[in-house]
Design a protein around this motif. Structure first.
Motif, PDB file in Angstrom:
ATOM      1  N   SER A 183       0.819  -1.208   0.000  1.00 56.47           N
ATOM      2  CA  SER A 183       0.000   0.000   0.000  1.00 56.47           C
ATOM      3  C   SER A 183       0.849   1.252   0.000  1.00 56.47           C
ATOM      4  O   SER A 183       0.786   2.076   0.892  1.00 56.47           O
ATOM      5  N   GLY A 184       1.647   1.416  -1.015  1.00 56.49           N
ATOM      6  CA  GLY A 184       2.360   2.662  -1.226  1.00 56.49           C
ATOM      7  C   GLY A 184       3.264   3.082  -0.092  1.00 56.49           C
ATOM      8  O   GLY A 184       3.978   2.289   0.493  1.00 56.49           O
ATOM      9  N   ASN A 185       3.223   4.373   0.227  1.00 49.46           N
ATOM     10  CA  ASN A 185       4.167   4.953   1.178  1.00 49.46           C
ATOM     11  C   ASN A 185       4.019   4.412   2.590  1.00 49.46           C
ATOM     12  O   ASN A 185       4.958   4.455   3.371  1.00 49.46           O
ATOM     13  N   SER A 186       2.843   3.906   2.926  1.00 46.17           N
ATOM     14  CA  SER A 186       2.648   3.405   4.287  1.00 46.17           C
ATOM     15  C   SER A 186       3.386   2.094   4.518  1.00 46.17           C
ATOM     16  O   SER A 186       3.491   1.622   5.628  1.00 46.17           O
ATOM     17  N   HIS A 189      -4.975  -2.449  21.900  1.00 43.32           N
ATOM     18  CA  HIS A 189      -5.047  -1.469  20.808  1.00 43.32           C
ATOM     19  C   HIS A 189      -4.467  -2.002  19.497  1.00 43.32           C
ATOM     20  O   HIS A 189      -4.179  -1.234  18.587  1.00 43.32           O
ATOM     21  N   ALA A 190      -4.302  -3.306  19.404  1.00 43.00           N
ATOM     22  CA  ALA A 190      -3.686  -3.903  18.213  1.00 43.00           C
ATOM     23  C   ALA A 190      -4.538  -3.671  16.968  1.00 43.00           C
ATOM     24  O   ALA A 190      -5.768  -3.599  17.027  1.00 43.00           O
ATOM     25  N   LEU A 191      -3.855  -3.588  15.830  1.00 43.26           N
ATOM     26  CA  LEU A 191      -4.517  -3.378  14.547  1.00 43.26           C
ATOM     27  C   LEU A 191      -4.298  -4.607  13.669  1.00 43.26           C
ATOM     28  O   LEU A 191      -3.164  -4.953  13.343  1.00 43.26           O
ATOM     29  N   ILE A 192      -5.386  -5.271  13.294  1.00 47.04           N
ATOM     30  CA  ILE A 192      -5.335  -6.411  12.367  1.00 47.04           C
ATOM     31  C   ILE A 192      -6.035  -5.921  11.098  1.00 47.04           C
ATOM     32  O   ILE A 192      -7.267  -5.870  11.028  1.00 47.04           O
ATOM     33  N   GLY A 193      -5.255  -5.535  10.097  1.00 44.42           N
ATOM     34  CA  GLY A 193      -5.807  -4.866   8.923  1.00 44.42           C
ATOM     35  C   GLY A 193      -5.657  -5.664   7.646  1.00 44.42           C
ATOM     36  O   GLY A 193      -4.565  -6.125   7.317  1.00 44.42           O
ATOM     37  N   TYR A 226      -7.463   5.561   3.845  1.00 39.65           N
ATOM     38  CA  TYR A 226      -7.654   4.152   4.175  1.00 39.65           C
ATOM     39  C   TYR A 226      -6.711   3.242   3.398  1.00 39.65           C
ATOM     40  O   TYR A 226      -6.597   3.338   2.178  1.00 39.65           O
ATOM     41  N   ILE A 227      -6.047   2.347   4.115  1.00 45.70           N
ATOM     42  CA  ILE A 227      -5.193   1.344   3.480  1.00 45.70           C
ATOM     43  C   ILE A 227      -5.871  -0.024   3.458  1.00 45.70           C
ATOM     44  O   ILE A 227      -5.365  -0.962   2.851  1.00 45.70           O
ATOM     45  N   GLY A 228      -7.009  -0.147   4.117  1.00 50.97           N
ATOM     46  CA  GLY A 228      -7.684  -1.430   4.181  1.00 50.97           C
ATOM     47  C   GLY A 228      -8.800  -1.418   5.206  1.00 50.97           C
ATOM     48  O   GLY A 228      -9.353  -0.367   5.532  1.00 50.97           O
ATOM     49  N   TRP A 229      -9.093  -2.578   5.775  1.00 49.98           N
ATOM     50  CA  TRP A 229     -10.228  -2.707   6.672  1.00 49.98           C
ATOM     51  C   TRP A 229      -9.924  -3.707   7.782  1.00 49.98           C
ATOM     52  O   TRP A 229      -8.913  -4.387   7.759  1.00 49.98           O
ATOM     53  N   PRO A 266     -12.051  -4.404  26.714  1.00 49.28           N
ATOM     54  CA  PRO A 266     -12.418  -4.701  25.337  1.00 49.28           C
ATOM     55  C   PRO A 266     -11.344  -4.250  24.337  1.00 49.28           C
ATOM     56  O   PRO A 266     -10.491  -3.429  24.660  1.00 49.28           O
ATOM     57  N   TRP A 267     -11.448  -4.785  23.137  1.00 46.19           N
ATOM     58  CA  TRP A 267     -10.527  -4.411  22.060  1.00 46.19           C
ATOM     59  C   TRP A 267     -10.866  -3.010  21.581  1.00 46.19           C
ATOM     60  O   TRP A 267     -11.980  -2.724  21.159  1.00 46.19           O
ATOM     61  N   GLU A 268      -9.902  -2.132  21.673  1.00 46.67           N
ATOM     62  CA  GLU A 268     -10.067  -0.747  21.212  1.00 46.67           C
ATOM     63  C   GLU A 268      -8.993  -0.456  20.175  1.00 46.67           C
ATOM     64  O   GLU A 268      -7.934   0.100  20.485  1.00 46.67           O
ATOM     65  N   LEU A 269      -9.262  -0.867  18.952  1.00 47.71           N
ATOM     66  CA  LEU A 269      -8.305  -0.734  17.860  1.00 47.71           C
ATOM     67  C   LEU A 269      -7.785   0.693  17.742  1.00 47.71           C
ATOM     68  O   LEU A 269      -8.537   1.647  17.817  1.00 47.71           O
ATOM     69  N   ARG A 270      -6.481   0.809  17.563  1.00 50.06           N
ATOM     70  CA  ARG A 270      -5.860   2.132  17.412  1.00 50.06           C
ATOM     71  C   ARG A 270      -5.295   2.257  16.002  1.00 50.06           C
ATOM     72  O   ARG A 270      -4.486   1.438  15.573  1.00 50.06           O
ATOM     73  N   GLN A 271      -5.733   3.286  15.258  1.00 55.34           N
ATOM     74  CA  GLN A 271      -5.242   3.508  13.896  1.00 55.34           C
ATOM     75  C   GLN A 271      -3.754   3.845  13.934  1.00 55.34           C
ATOM     76  O   GLN A 271      -3.243   4.370  14.923  1.00 55.34           O
ATOM     77  N   LEU A 272      -3.038   3.535  12.850  1.00 55.88           N
ATOM     78  CA  LEU A 272      -1.607   3.836  12.807  1.00 55.88           C
ATOM     79  C   LEU A 272      -1.359   5.326  12.923  1.00 55.88           C
ATOM     80  O   LEU A 272      -0.499   5.780  13.659  1.00 55.88           O
ATOM     81  N   ASN A 273      -2.099   6.107  12.150  1.00 58.50           N
ATOM     82  CA  ASN A 273      -2.054   7.567  12.244  1.00 58.50           C
ATOM     83  C   ASN A 273      -3.226   8.125  11.439  1.00 58.50           C
ATOM     84  O   ASN A 273      -4.038   7.365  10.898  1.00 58.50           O
ATOM     85  N   GLU A 274      -3.330   9.444  11.338  1.00 57.38           N
ATOM     86  CA  GLU A 274      -4.471  10.057  10.664  1.00 57.38           C
ATOM     87  C   GLU A 274      -4.524   9.731   9.178  1.00 57.38           C
ATOM     88  O   GLU A 274      -5.600   9.713   8.569  1.00 57.38           O
TER      89      GLU A 274
END
Length: 257
Positions: free
Chosen positions: A30-33, A130-134, A214-217, A238-246
């Protein structure tokens, strides 16, 4: 992919390697990310955990496999932090994890091929609060962003571009056919629905999928279970997903009952 060879086109080896890399990145990252990272692999005998930090690469897998082989009887958990990588390398990781019945922990993030093939393949999964499974698409996706690939083609002399584009398109089709067949077998083997890699690309989500931020879901734990991804434990729920950044985010995709 060692099978990626262009024929009868006067391209220097360094240019071929550039195009090979761009091809894989353009279609499956996904590009620059997904900037290049140094891979770190280590084993902690006390916790019986093999840790992997970095993009999923052929060299990274070789090191992961080497350290695993040296400690095969002791490894129970794999701790991973990865933004993904080429899909077949992702399946290499997944095959090893599944065949040896390993568990997986994700404290921060596991994206794209890491989510598709590594997270899904583990017996038990532990994710941080806060894990992100994308997820980002897979071999069975119906469309790909070829912007970066086309830019690289245009860097070549005009008289080479049409033939180069033709050959790359033909080899891409062959690559995708092989990868999709392997992916189908992979998900059948681990008992997970293949659509987990593409649901976020459905028409319902077109506007969000194409939005720049958005890079995914992602899916809820309950919906992951509907897709066949079971034995998920959230640390300190509970799971509180944290986005990588804005600018690098994922959106929620729901699964029908």
């Amino acid at each position: 992919m060692s099978g990626f060879v262009f024929i009868d086109t006067p391209i220097k080896e360094k240019d071929f390697m550039l195009l090979r890399t761009v091809l894989l990145l353009s279609f499956f990252l996904s590009g620059n990310s997904f900037a290049s990272e140094t891979v770190k692999v280590s084993f902690d005998a006390q916790t019986q955990t093999l840790s992997y930090d970095g993009n999923l690469s052929e060299d990274g897998f070789a090191e992961f496999q080497r350290i695993f082989s040296e400690n095969k009887q002791s490894v129970k958990w794999v701790d991973i932090k990865s933004k993904g990588g080429e899909i077949n390398v992702g399946m290499d990781f997944g095959d090893l994890i599944h065949s040896h019945g390993l568990n997986l922990s994700v404290a921060e993030y596991c994206l794209s091929s890491c989510a598709n093939y590594v997270f899904t393949a583990a017996v038990s999964k532990k994710i941080g609060k806060h894990a992100l499974i994308g997820f980002h698409g897979g071999a069975s996706s119906q469309s790909f962003d070829d912007t970066q690939l086309e830019l690289q083609i245009q860097a070549f002399p005009p008289e080479q571009q049409a033939e180069l584009r033709r050959q790359m398109t033909a080899q891409l089709q062959e690559y995708l056919l092989h990868s999709e067949q392997r992916e189908s077998s992979f998900f059948s083997k681990i008992g997970v629905k293949q659509e987990i890699t593409t649901l976020g690309q459905a028409q319902t989500y077109t506007e969000r999928y194409k939005a720049e931020q958005y890079i995914g879901w992602y899916y809820t734990v309950a919906d992951l279970e509907k897709l066949g991804v079971k034995n998920i434990t959230v640390l300190n729920p509970p799971w509180e997903l944290r986005q990588l950044n804005e600018k690098v985010q994922v959106f929620l995709v729901t699964v029908d009952p």
